[in-house]
Write an enzyme that holds these catalytic residues in place. Structure first.
Site, PDB file in Angstrom:
ATOM      1  N   TRP A 151      58.350  66.984  86.201  1.00 41.58           N
ATOM      2  CA  TRP A 151      57.876  66.150  85.083  1.00 41.58           C
ATOM      3  C   TRP A 151      57.416  64.777  85.546  1.00 41.58           C
ATOM      4  O   TRP A 151      56.896  63.998  84.756  1.00 41.58           O
ATOM      5  CB  TRP A 151      58.980  66.013  84.030  1.00 41.58           C
ATOM      6  CG  TRP A 151      59.125  67.219  83.143  1.00 41.58           C
ATOM      7  CD1 TRP A 151      58.452  68.418  83.256  1.00 41.58           C
ATOM      8  CD2 TRP A 151      59.986  67.355  82.002  1.00 41.58           C
ATOM      9  NE1 TRP A 151      58.844  69.271  82.267  1.00 41.58           N
ATOM     10  CE2 TRP A 151      59.789  68.657  81.477  1.00 41.58           C
ATOM     11  CE3 TRP A 151      60.906  66.521  81.386  1.00 41.58           C
ATOM     12  CZ2 TRP A 151      60.478  69.121  80.352  1.00 41.58           C
ATOM     13  CZ3 TRP A 151      61.595  66.980  80.264  1.00 41.58           C
ATOM     14  CH2 TRP A 151      61.374  68.265  79.749  1.00 41.58           C
ATOM     15  N   HIS A 190      57.657  64.386  98.120  1.00 46.28           N
ATOM     16  CA  HIS A 190      56.440  64.630  97.335  1.00 46.28           C
ATOM     17  C   HIS A 190      55.355  63.662  97.807  1.00 46.28           C
ATOM     18  O   HIS A 190      55.645  62.512  98.170  1.00 46.28           O
ATOM     19  CB  HIS A 190      56.745  64.429  95.844  1.00 46.28           C
ATOM     20  CG  HIS A 190      55.611  64.878  94.972  1.00 46.28           C
ATOM     21  ND1 HIS A 190      54.486  64.113  94.785  1.00 46.28           N
ATOM     22  CD2 HIS A 190      55.416  66.018  94.281  1.00 46.28           C
ATOM     23  CE1 HIS A 190      53.644  64.774  93.994  1.00 46.28           C
ATOM     24  NE2 HIS A 190      54.187  65.932  93.675  1.00 46.28           N
ATOM     25  N   GLY A 211      47.078  67.193  90.473  1.00 41.11           N
ATOM     26  CA  GLY A 211      46.628  66.448  89.303  1.00 41.11           C
ATOM     27  C   GLY A 211      45.125  66.312  89.183  1.00 41.11           C
ATOM     28  O   GLY A 211      44.631  65.515  88.386  1.00 41.11           O
ATOM     29  N   SER A 253      47.699  71.710  90.706  1.00 42.31           N
ATOM     30  CA  SER A 253      46.891  72.187  89.580  1.00 42.31           C
ATOM     31  C   SER A 253      47.114  73.664  89.250  1.00 42.31           C
ATOM     32  O   SER A 253      46.168  74.362  88.863  1.00 42.31           O
ATOM     33  CB  SER A 253      45.400  71.888  89.818  1.00 42.31           C
ATOM     34  OG  SER A 253      45.204  70.483  89.927  1.00 42.31           O
TER      35      SER A 253
END
Ligand code: PGA
Length: 245
Positions: free
Chosen positions: A11, A93, A166, A200
């Protein structure tokens, strides 16, 4: 095939308590799909409250500190995350590597701490667009894996091309298959290590990506924020017959 599929939602810095209604739709699906591991990594502020709503959906964090306690204002330790209800923690990340200048050796130290706290690290690796265009995508990822993965303890790898995160762009299935094969052959416990693809992933491309033999699920950002999209991605996970868990 002996690895379970893992569908993990990240999230990022999104979510307030009202967002936990998400679990009303996703928790029953997690109960129905016992063959798939389902995970949500909400912001740390929501882990405890989520643990009251998440049912069979596992919870994870998005980072942890390298130390287990001490004078580190604003940081959160792996022990604290475990205590709050997390079972997994995303480490390295690309957004943390970029925003906080995290290096692979630091990621490895965090992974050691996380494993000793009883968390399963999901270690993220992936090349930039410039790396891929220069033909060094595999070399970069091999180096990240070599430097980020600790020698002991169960870990999960997420291959996330930075340029696909993204952006709506995804790597081709051929490139994903090649990279996952390359990562798996590099790992001592390659045959049993879950390797996720991220970048994505959405309802329209999940089935094609998850059908690849060396892809054991996905790390999903944007599409994990909506219960309907995340549910559709879970539904796209193939049933793997022989499992060792
Ligand atoms: P995305 O993010 O699905 O929004 O591309 C993936 C990730 O950053 O883990």
């Amino acid at each position: 095939m002996s690895r379970r599929m893992l569908i993990a939602g990240n999230w990022k810095m999104n979510g307030l308590r009202a967002s936990l209604d998400f679990f009303d739709e996703v928790a029953p699906l997690a109960t129905a799909r016992r063959d798939v591991d389902i995970l949500i990594c909400p912001p740390a502020t929501l882990i405890t409250a989520a643990s009251e709503r998440s049912g069979s959906v596992a919870l994870g964090a998005q980072d942890c500190h390298v130390q287990s306690a001490g004078a580190h204002t604003g940081d959160i330790s792996a022990n604290m995350l475990k205590d709050a209800g997390a079972r997994y923690v995303i480490l390295g990340h690309s957004e943390r590597r970029a925003d906080h200048h995290e290096t692979s050796p630091q990621v490895r130290e965090k992974a050691v701490t996380a494993v000793s706290a009883g968390l399963t690290p999901i270690i993220c690796v992936g090349e930039t667009r410039a790396d891929r265009e220069a033909g060094r995508a595999q070399a970069i990822v091999v180096e990240q894996v070599a430097q980020s993965v600790p020698g002991e303890g169960r870990i999960i790898i997420a291959y996330e091309p930075v340029w696909a995160i993204g952006t709506g762009l995804t790597a081709s299935t051929a490139d994903i298959a090649d990279m996952h094969d390359c990562i798996r052959s590099q790992l001592a416990a390659g045959e049993t290590t879950q390797i996720l693809y991220g970048g994505s992933v959405k309802p329209s491309n999940a089935a094609e990506i998850f059908a690849l033999e060396d892809v054991d699920g996905g790390l999903i950002g944007g599409a994990s924020l909506k219960a309907a999209d995340f549910s559709a991605i879970i539904e796209a996970a193939p049933v793997r017959t022989e499992e060792t868990g």
